[in-house]
Write a protein that holds these residues in place. Structure first.
Motif, PDB file in Angstrom:
ATOM      1  N   UNK A  69       0.839  -1.194   0.000  1.00 36.56           N
ATOM      2  CA  UNK A  69       0.000   0.000   0.000  1.00 36.56           C
ATOM      3  C   UNK A  69       0.878   1.250   0.000  1.00 36.56           C
ATOM      4  N   UNK A  70       1.903   1.217   0.822  1.00 34.59           N
ATOM      5  CA  UNK A  70       2.829   2.346   0.836  1.00 34.59           C
ATOM      6  C   UNK A  70       3.508   2.472  -0.526  1.00 34.59           C
ATOM      7  N   UNK A  71       3.897   1.341  -1.086  1.00 35.43           N
ATOM      8  CA  UNK A  71       4.581   1.364  -2.382  1.00 35.43           C
ATOM      9  C   UNK A  71       3.698   2.006  -3.456  1.00 35.43           C
ATOM     10  N   UNK A  72       2.414   1.634  -3.507  1.00 32.09           N
ATOM     11  CA  UNK A  72       1.537   2.212  -4.525  1.00 32.09           C
ATOM     12  C   UNK A  72       1.387   3.714  -4.330  1.00 32.09           C
ATOM     13  N   UNK A  73       1.205   4.121  -3.078  1.00 35.36           N
ATOM     14  CA  UNK A  73       1.025   5.542  -2.786  1.00 35.36           C
ATOM     15  C   UNK A  73       2.264   6.343  -3.182  1.00 35.36           C
ATOM     16  N   UNK A  74       3.429   5.843  -2.791  1.00 37.51           N
ATOM     17  CA  UNK A  74       4.663   6.569  -3.095  1.00 37.51           C
ATOM     18  C   UNK A  74       4.892   6.610  -4.610  1.00 37.51           C
ATOM     19  N   UNK A  75       4.566   5.499  -5.292  1.00 36.13           N
ATOM     20  CA  UNK A  75       4.720   5.481  -6.755  1.00 36.13           C
ATOM     21  C   UNK A  75       3.865   6.556  -7.415  1.00 36.13           C
ATOM     22  N   UNK A  76       2.641   6.718  -6.951  1.00 39.24           N
ATOM     23  CA  UNK A  76       1.772   7.733  -7.555  1.00 39.24           C
ATOM     24  C   UNK A  76       2.392   9.132  -7.359  1.00 39.24           C
ATOM     25  N   UNK A  77       2.889   9.399  -6.148  1.00 40.23           N
ATOM     26  CA  UNK A  77       3.543  10.691  -5.901  1.00 40.23           C
ATOM     27  C   UNK A  77       4.775  10.871  -6.790  1.00 40.23           C
ATOM     28  N   UNK A  78       5.637   9.850  -6.807  1.00 39.93           N
ATOM     29  CA  UNK A  78       6.898   9.976  -7.545  1.00 39.93           C
ATOM     30  C   UNK A  78       6.640  10.092  -9.051  1.00 39.93           C
ATOM     31  N   UNK A  79       5.690   9.286  -9.558  1.00 38.09           N
ATOM     32  CA  UNK A  79       5.415   9.357 -10.994  1.00 38.09           C
ATOM     33  C   UNK A  79       4.773  10.689 -11.382  1.00 38.09           C
ATOM     34  N   UNK A  80       3.986  11.285 -10.477  1.00 39.31           N
ATOM     35  CA  UNK A  80       3.416  12.606 -10.758  1.00 39.31           C
ATOM     36  C   UNK A  80       4.538  13.658 -10.808  1.00 39.31           C
ATOM     37  N   UNK A  81       5.538  13.500  -9.945  1.00 38.00           N
ATOM     38  CA  UNK A  81       6.699  14.411  -9.985  1.00 38.00           C
ATOM     39  C   UNK A  81       7.456  14.262 -11.294  1.00 38.00           C
ATOM     40  N   UNK A  82       7.674  13.021 -11.717  1.00 39.17           N
ATOM     41  CA  UNK A  82       8.379  12.783 -12.981  1.00 39.17           C
ATOM     42  C   UNK A  82       7.571  13.337 -14.149  1.00 39.17           C
ATOM     43  N   UNK A  83       6.265  13.201 -14.037  1.00 40.32           N
ATOM     44  CA  UNK A  83       5.382  13.725 -15.065  1.00 40.32           C
ATOM     45  C   UNK A  83       5.501  15.250 -15.163  1.00 40.32           C
ATOM     46  N   UNK A  84       5.620  15.914 -14.009  1.00 38.71           N
ATOM     47  CA  UNK A  84       5.789  17.375 -14.001  1.00 38.71           C
ATOM     48  C   UNK A  84       7.072  17.772 -14.731  1.00 38.71           C
ATOM     49  N   UNK A  85       8.140  17.039 -14.468  1.00 35.98           N
ATOM     50  CA  UNK A  85       9.419  17.339 -15.114  1.00 35.98           C
ATOM     51  C   UNK A  85       9.330  17.124 -16.621  1.00 35.98           C
ATOM     52  N   UNK A  86       8.700  16.041 -17.036  1.00 27.09           N
ATOM     53  CA  UNK A  86       8.545  15.787 -18.475  1.00 27.09           C
ATOM     54  C   UNK A  86       7.669  16.832 -19.148  1.00 27.09           C
ATOM     55  N   UNK A  87       6.604  17.229 -18.465  1.00 25.28           N
ATOM     56  CA  UNK A  87       5.709  18.246 -19.026  1.00 25.28           C
ATOM     57  C   UNK A  87       6.446  19.549 -19.265  1.00 25.28           C
ATOM     58  N   UNK A  88       7.266  19.908 -18.276  1.00 30.38           N
ATOM     59  CA  UNK A  88       8.025  21.154 -18.407  1.00 30.38           C
ATOM     60  C   UNK A  88       9.023  21.033 -19.563  1.00 30.38           C
ATOM     61  N   UNK A  89       9.682  19.870 -19.665  1.00 33.18           N
ATOM     62  CA  UNK A  89      10.724  19.697 -20.688  1.00 33.18           C
ATOM     63  C   UNK A  89      10.164  19.503 -22.087  1.00 33.18           C
ATOM     64  N   UNK A  90       9.118  18.682 -22.224  1.00 36.51           N
ATOM     65  CA  UNK A  90       8.675  18.273 -23.567  1.00 36.51           C
ATOM     66  C   UNK A  90       7.218  18.599 -23.853  1.00 36.51           C
ATOM     67  N   UNK A  91       6.456  18.962 -22.820  1.00 35.08           N
ATOM     68  CA  UNK A  91       5.047  19.259 -23.028  1.00 35.08           C
ATOM     69  C   UNK A  91       4.184  18.016 -23.096  1.00 35.08           C
TER      70      UNK A  91
END
Ligand code: HEM
Length: 163
Positions: A69-91
């Motif tokens: 459960x912790x793993x799923x929650x942390x993954x959602x947070x971390x992947x949303x952060x990675x998504x923010x970085x990709x959005x900024x870089x590539x849209x």
């Protein structure tokens, strides 16, 4: 205007808002992960039996004892952060192809539907607001929404292909 800027819709400031919230939360990620899940099940109790590790553990087993459960929650947070970085870089959000394909199949198999992504989004935003109330702003909320929505759209797309 600088013509080489590909994406003007997700700014460096927005990326920084996403990353700064997670940065402030991650030292306490176990407790925050638990709150995130409790919020999901508060909004949508029917989502609980989707998680095999919760089902197998039985009705009354304490949620905090589930490492997955912790793993799923942390993954959602971390992947949303990675998504923010990709959005900024590539849209655009492109989770590594293999990862995304697996995620599509996993969520289809678990019975996850579009509406669940909305539930998880609301729970995510509520959890961040509760965890970092002094830095929470409408701008921070908007940046997380955008990062999450684009990530969810990429997973849903992959789910359609896996269905
Ligand atoms: C599994 C990420 C949204 C329910 C997983 C896994 C990841 C993940 C990385 C591990 C499985 C694998 O690697 O194939 C995400 C992300 C989401 C998201 C990034 C949103 C952006 C949701 C939603 C639900 C959900 C909305 C339903 C409420 C599940 C379930 C599993 C799973 C039931 C399987 C757990 C297990 O069998 O142990 N997710 N997920 N996820 N997710 Fe999600």
């Amino acid at each position: 205007e600088d013509p080489v800027v590909v994406n003007t819709s997700f700014s460096e400031e927005q990326e920084a808002l996403v990353l700064s919230a997670w940065d402030a939360m991650k030292a306490d990620s176990a407790a925050i992960a638990l709150k995130f899940f409790l919020r999901i099940f508060e909004i949508a109790p029917a989502a609980k039996p989707m998680f095999p590790f919760l089902r197998d553990a039985g009705e009354d087993a304490p949620l905090e004892s589930h490492p997955k459960l912790k793993a799923h929650a942390v993954t959602v947070f971390v992947m949303a952060c990675e998504s923010a970085t990709q959005l900024r870089k590539t849209g655009d959000v492109k989770v590594r192809e293999a990862t995304l394909r697996r995620l599509g199949a996993t969520h289809v198999k678990a019975g996850v539907a579009d509406a669940h992504f909305e539930v998880v989004k609301t729970a995510l935003l509520d959890t961040i607001e509760g965890a970092v109330p002094d830095i929470w702003t409408p701008e921070m909320k908007g940046a997380w929404e955008e990062a999450y929505d684009q990530l969810a759209a990429a997973i849903k797309e992959e789910m359609k292909l896996a269905a």
